[in-house]
Enzyme design. Structure first.
Site, PDB file in Angstrom:
ATOM      1  N   GLN A 186      -5.006  -2.125   9.356  1.00  0.00           N
ATOM      2  CA  GLN A 186      -4.718  -3.397   8.690  1.00  0.00           C
ATOM      3  C   GLN A 186      -5.268  -4.560   9.520  1.00  0.00           C
ATOM      4  O   GLN A 186      -4.955  -4.700  10.699  1.00  0.00           O
ATOM      5  CB  GLN A 186      -3.197  -3.543   8.499  1.00  0.00           C
ATOM      6  CG  GLN A 186      -2.804  -4.767   7.708  1.00  0.00           C
ATOM      7  CD  GLN A 186      -3.326  -4.755   6.275  1.00  0.00           C
ATOM      8  OE1 GLN A 186      -3.195  -3.768   5.565  1.00  0.00           O
ATOM      9  NE2 GLN A 186      -3.941  -5.839   5.839  1.00  0.00           N
ATOM     10  N   ASP A 219     -11.504   1.866   3.275  1.00  0.00           N
ATOM     11  CA  ASP A 219     -11.737   0.438   3.042  1.00  0.00           C
ATOM     12  C   ASP A 219     -13.218   0.159   2.763  1.00  0.00           C
ATOM     13  O   ASP A 219     -13.574  -0.914   2.279  1.00  0.00           O
ATOM     14  CB  ASP A 219     -11.317  -0.371   4.287  1.00  0.00           C
ATOM     15  CG  ASP A 219      -9.956  -1.035   4.120  1.00  0.00           C
ATOM     16  OD1 ASP A 219      -9.520  -1.205   2.969  1.00  0.00           O
ATOM     17  OD2 ASP A 219      -9.346  -1.380   5.142  1.00  0.00           O
ATOM     18  N   LYS A 263       0.850  -1.201   0.000  1.00  0.00           N
ATOM     19  CA  LYS A 263       0.000   0.000   0.000  1.00  0.00           C
ATOM     20  C   LYS A 263       0.881   1.245   0.000  1.00  0.00           C
ATOM     21  O   LYS A 263       0.597   2.219  -0.693  1.00  0.00           O
ATOM     22  CB  LYS A 263      -0.940  -0.024   1.211  1.00  0.00           C
ATOM     23  CG  LYS A 263      -2.061  -1.043   1.025  1.00  0.00           C
ATOM     24  CD  LYS A 263      -2.817  -1.352   2.295  1.00  0.00           C
ATOM     25  CE  LYS A 263      -3.738  -2.558   2.042  1.00  0.00           C
ATOM     26  NZ  LYS A 263      -4.383  -3.066   3.222  1.00  0.00           N
TER      27      LYS A 263
END
Ligand code: NAP
Length: 282
Positions: free
Chosen positions: A96, A119, A52
């Site tokens: 995460q 997300d 990322k």
């Protein structure tokens, strides 16, 4: 012989589009920042976070990495999230997953401001998706929509079967395919006669996590086959839920693993970060 749906190529196009957008925002004095929180030192999570970061660098997005120790409490993590929520220089926040056992992932997701939830996992964004309001779309399913669109595969009026009903792939995928006007069936581990169900699919999307489960016996002639699986075969080699070689002559088009859905997820995360600026300005 199936046409290959090239996720590497399509994800590169998307990253270039994001890069252009970030560049033009920067010319008007606006910077785009993604904050990524990693709790602990899970090797797979470290790889995802590194990928990322690299994608951010490519797109010109500032990436702020926050590394917290394995023993971090839920309260501590949530207070870090709240700090980032209140920081106007941060456009996107991502925690995460998975998080260590002492932390409830749902509580953490709920703590992220829905306006910074790149997300697309916050219940407010999930609800907005299901009733068709503007929101952050979860990256893997929205990446699949881009794969289909950019490969010229029309979903309208088609039979779409999604196998898997997880909150991050299967369920939002069903919502997005409904938006595309497909006729949608969601199958799962309790589905009776799975082969009969999947054989109806003009578009089959698998998000199961079982290596090479889907052989040609599950596929309608000419179907588009989209494989989300990131599995390991008997030799430990990365493979999908679909037995690619077996299905190749039956499917009309197919995503390979690796190089299909996988690269799309990070590209769509970059897109969400750039789009966050518009959402936050509104
Ligand atoms: P998950 O949460 O474990 O969900 C798996 C789903 O598959 C469940 O709904 C389960 O049914 C269903 N299932 C399991 N065995 C089945 C069977 N034999 N027949 C029919 N359905 C079955 O998995 P996930 O997080 O959605 O991930 C699925 C796969 O996609 C994994 O390989 C994962 O690594 C991959 N993935 C890839 C990306 C990417 O960026 N490419 C992103 C996310 C996930 P029940 O609900 O009945 O248990």
């Amino acid at each position: 012989m199936a046409a290959i749906i090239d996720g590497k190529k399509i994800s590169a196009q998307i990253r270039d589009e994001v890069k252009q957008k970030v560049q033009s925002l920067s010319e008007s004095g606006i910077k785009v920042t993604l904050a990524v929180i990693l709790v602990g030192s899970d090797p797979a999570s470290q790889v995802y976070v590194r990928n990322k970061k690299r994608a951010c660098e490519y797109c010109g997005i500032i990436s702020r990495e926050i590394l917290l120790p394995e023993e971090t409490t839920q309260e501590k993590l949530i207070s870090k999230v709240e700090e980032l929520n209140a920081d106007p220089s941060v456009n996107g926040i991502l925690v995460q997953l998975p998080v260590p056992r002492q932390i409830d992932p749902d509580a953490v997701i709920r703590a992220i401001s829905p306006l910074k939830d790149v997300d697309g996992f916050h219940p407010q964004n999930v609800g907005a998706l299901s009733i068709g309001l503007p929101c952050f779309l979860p990256c893997t399913p929205s990446g699949i929509i881009e794969l289909l669109r950019r490969s010229g595969i029309r979903a309208e009026g088609k039979e779409c079967v999604i196998v898997g009903r997880s909150n991050i792939v299967g369920k939002p995928m069903a919502m997005l395919m409904l938006r595309e006007n497909a006729t949608v069936t969601v199958a799962h581990s309790k589905t009776a006669s799975l082969q009969e169900v999947t054989k109806r699919a003009d578009i089959l999307i698998t998000a199961v996590g079982k290596p090479k489960l889907f052989t040609k016996d599950y596929i309608k002639q000419g179907a588009a086959v989209i494989d989300c699986g990131m599995d390991r075969d008997e030799n430990g080699k990365l493979c999908g839920d679909v037995d690619f070689d077996d299905v190749f002559d039956t499917a009309g088009s197919i995503t390979p693993v690796p190089g299909g859905v996988g690269p799309m997820t990070v590209a769509m995360l970059m897109k969400n970060c750039a789009d966050a600026v518009d959402l936050q300005r509104k």
